[in-house]
Design an enzyme around this catalytic site. Structure first.
Site, PDB file in Angstrom:
ATOM      1  CB  CYS A 220      -1.031  -0.012   1.125  1.00  0.00           C
ATOM      2  SG  CYS A 220      -0.640  -0.960   2.559  1.00  0.00           S
TER       3      CYS A 220
ATOM      4  NE  ARG B 243       2.589  -9.208   5.100  1.00  0.00           N
ATOM      5  CZ  ARG B 243       1.267  -9.149   5.020  1.00  0.00           C
ATOM      6  NH1 ARG B 243       0.530  -9.978   5.742  1.00  0.00           N
ATOM      7  NH2 ARG B 243       0.686  -8.251   4.242  1.00  0.00           N
TER       8      ARG B 243
ATOM      9  CD  GLN C 200      -1.154  -8.770   0.473  1.00  0.00           C
ATOM     10  OE1 GLN C 200      -0.234  -7.971   0.667  1.00  0.00           O
ATOM     11  NE2 GLN C 200      -1.943  -9.175   1.435  1.00  0.00           N
TER      12      GLN C 200
ATOM     13  CG  ASP D 217      -2.079  -5.420  -1.949  1.00  0.00           C
ATOM     14  OD1 ASP D 217      -3.076  -5.672  -1.266  1.00  0.00           O
ATOM     15  OD2 ASP D 217      -0.928  -5.402  -1.496  1.00  0.00           O
TER      16      ASP D 217
ATOM     17  CG  HIS E  65      -3.620   0.085  -2.724  1.00  0.00           C
ATOM     18  ND1 HIS E  65      -2.527  -0.589  -3.203  1.00  0.00           N
ATOM     19  CD2 HIS E  65      -3.791  -0.331  -1.446  1.00  0.00           C
ATOM     20  CE1 HIS E  65      -2.045  -1.377  -2.251  1.00  0.00           C
ATOM     21  NE2 HIS E  65      -2.801  -1.236  -1.183  1.00  0.00           N
TER      22      HIS E  65
ATOM     23  CE  LYS F 141      -9.461  -7.506   8.957  1.00  0.00           C
ATOM     24  NZ  LYS F 141      -8.304  -8.377   8.768  1.00  0.00           N
TER      25      LYS F 141
ATOM     26  CG  HIS G 163      -5.796  -0.679   1.859  1.00  0.00           C
ATOM     27  ND1 HIS G 163      -4.424  -0.513   1.859  1.00  0.00           N
ATOM     28  CD2 HIS G 163      -6.296   0.413   2.500  1.00  0.00           C
ATOM     29  CE1 HIS G 163      -4.121   0.623   2.476  1.00  0.00           C
ATOM     30  NE2 HIS G 163      -5.243   1.194   2.866  1.00  0.00           N
TER      31      HIS G 163
END
Length: 586
Positions: free
Chosen positions: A285, A314, A332, A334, A336, A415, A461
């Site tokens: 992000c 991670r 991932q 993702d 945005h 979320k 997100h």
């Protein structure tokens, strides 16, 4: 079923709490059995869980293995047969500490120290075993009718690697033997479908000690992964998304501004470049924010929907790593979205519909959870109220059922989480939509509104697959490696019966490959029965073509599908049918 509550009264157990109470009581009975067999045992935590129960125990220099579980189970059965009565009592803090010290329970003493000053400290007892607990529990040990110990593992006290490694004994329990039997059958089926086992057999991926938690994708696995990404790109292009790519390593200052450093630094890898600290991104992000911030924007450009297949890293504890389900680096999917307040509900509706279409494609059912503000969060009460209201409004417009998951939102906003259900009834949290007022504020994001004033966009997100690697693991187990034709690494396995049909089989394979069907020719001098069994168990293709002298003479093929039925078919008709399956991603 009657249960004993921590105020001493006995009452009927609510139906939706029966399994939890049975498992919690099973944990106490297991601890009592371990204490009888290993008097030096010192107990830490022992809760009921969604799938069973466990107890973390310090056995000094002694270690337990799977071979020790039958003896513990036998002792548990003896305790059940003794039909010991559960009783409950409460003690003031000092007396509670004294009791635990007297019994040599150092972890319980520490646990008491972590409790609020005004906490009630209650204990449950059956026979000579006493455990600090809030309950409720069965009234007698004979109420435990169906249980099974399922494994041992290691666990740090308080999940902190600086603390001692304890032995975690896992088990499961149910109110009835039928429920337990069904569950054990499901565990056996899950073991058979284990993505690590199938991944090795099908040459999809591998893990190495030289890179713990960092998966290697093999050629077959890359076919599967790339087909998923091709599908992702196609549906996002149709939905008005653009694709971006952001750096894997960026300055620590960026993560401090975004808020990730304060909330996530223990899970981040960092390095020094030119005497400055940089971080390997754990999520995409902040990079997406910098892309938005790179130039001015007008309200006419919004909504901006920017997708990224970003590789993130991670730090996970080594003991928590598990195939593709828990890794240290993953891609991932993702996206945005930067939207105006007026566009917010429509965009959330669009995201939910997009994710819904993805899960329908794979045959998944799911349920939705709306996760609200956690304790460790950023932003004002007003922002959080607006954000949660926006998500609720979108769900209500969609007519979607959902449950509230209090306090489980992201640190920057609430979320909506999608919990998939696979063919074994297991649930997996994959897709998510997260509403964020904080990051646009932290990075001073703006757009010029119709009246010329500068406004702050709202940021969404969202992910569909979540971790691509984890989603692949779920798909492997859900389909047992028998992927839909469009995803299958090997779509057609061509099996000549003998050398006499080999040339014809080569020609068939070439025609399949010429139209983009992934075909593999098995030319080995093996019996056809062996080739069929191996293809079914290893390659797991949707189709096998059996090519013998009869097929050569007739100029056709014998098609064997996953029903194990074989029929004759013209090659051109077969190609047309399979291409349609692939093109339509059926």
């Amino acid at each position: 079923m009657k249960v004993l509550y921590n105020d001493g009264h006995v009452d009927e157990c609510p139906a939706d709490e029966v399994t939890h109470v049975v498992r919690h009581s099973a944990a106490h009975i297991m601890a009592q059995a371990i204490k009888r067999l290993y008097p030096e045992a010192d107990f830490a935590y022992g809760p009921a869980t969604e799938g069973g129960f466990y107890y973390d125990v310090d056995l000094g220099d002694k270690t337990l293995s799977e071979d020790d579980l039958p003896a513990i189970e036998d002792e548990m059965r003896r305790i059940v047969k003794e039909n010991l009565k559960f009783s409950v009592f409460e003690l003031p803090r000092e007396e509670a500490i004294a009791l635990m010290e007297e019994r040599g329970e150092k972890y319980k003493v520490e646990h008491i120290g972590d409790l609020p000053e005004d906490a009630r400290i209650t204990f449950y007892q059956q026979g000579d075993y006493i455990d600090m607990c809030v309950g409720p529990h069965l009234t007698y040990t004979k109420g435990l009718k169906a249980f099974k110990l399922t494994g041992v593992s290691g666990a740090y006290w308080k999940a902190d690697s600086s603390n001692k490694m304890l032995t975690r004994v896992n088990g499961t329990a149910f109110a009835t033997k039928d429920e337990l039997e069904q569950h054990l059958k499901m565990l056996e089926e899950a073991k058979r479908r284990d993505h690590r086992k199938i991944g090795r057999e099908m040459d999809l991926f591998m893990m190495r000690d030289e890179a713990p938690g960092f998966p290697f994708f093999l050629p077959n696995g890359m076919i599967l992964k790339n087909e998923l990404l091709n599908y992702w790109r196609e549906i996002h292009h149709k939905a008005g998304y653009v694709e971006i790519s952001t750096p894997q390593i960026m300055s620590k200052h960026l993560w401090e501004t975004s808020g990730h450093w304060d909330h996530y630094k223990d899970n981040m890898y960092s390095t020094i470049i030119d005497d400055e600290e940089y971080c390997i991104k754990p999520m995409n992000c902040p990079g997406g924010v910098l892309v938005y911030k790179s130039r001015p924007h007008s309200y006419r450009e919004l909504p901006i929907r920017a997708g990224e297949i970003g590789l993130v890293h991670r730090h996970e504890m080594r003991g928590a790593l598990h195939g593709l389900f828990r890794v240290r680096c993953f891609n991932q999917d993702d996206a945005h979205l930067f939207v105006t307040p007026e566009q917010l509900t429509d965009e959330i509706v669009g995201v939910v519909n997009l994710i819904d279409s993805v899960y329908q494609k794979f045959g998944f059912t799911y349920h939705l959870e709306l996760s609200t503000r956690p304790e460790d969060s950023m932003g004002s009460d007003e922002d959080w109220e607006r954000a949660e209201a926006g998500l609720k409004e979108a769900l209500e417009r969609l007519g979607k059922d959902y449950v509230i998951n209090e306090g489980d939102g992201a640190f920057y906003g609430p979320k909506i989480d999608f919990h998939l259900e696979d063919c074994l009834g297991r649930t997996w949290q994959c897709g998510t939509v997260q509403l964020d007022f904080q990051m646009p504020q932290n990075f001073d994001l703006e757009y010029v509104d119709a009246d010329g004033s500068k406004k702050r966009p709202i940021m969404l997100h969202r992910v569909c697959f979540g971790s691509i690697e984890r989603f692949i693991g779920i798909l492997i187990e859900h389909f047992e490696g028998k992927f839909p034709t469009w995803l299958a690494p090997c779509q057609v396995k061509v099996l000549p019966v003998s050398e006499k049909s080999r040339d014809y089989a080569r020609g068939v394979t070439e025609q399949l490959e010429a139209v983009g069907i992934r075909a593999v020719l098995d030319e080995r001098d093996e019996k056809i029965g062996y080739k069929i069994r191996e293809a079914r168990n290893i390659d797991r293709p949707p189709y096998m073509l059996i090519i013998g002298e009869k097929e050569v003479e007739a100029g056709n093929i014998s098609v064997r599908d996953r029903s194990n039925e074989t029929h004759a078919e013209e090659l051109t008709a077969f190609i047309e049918r399979v291409r349609a399956e692939i093109d339509e991603r059926r």
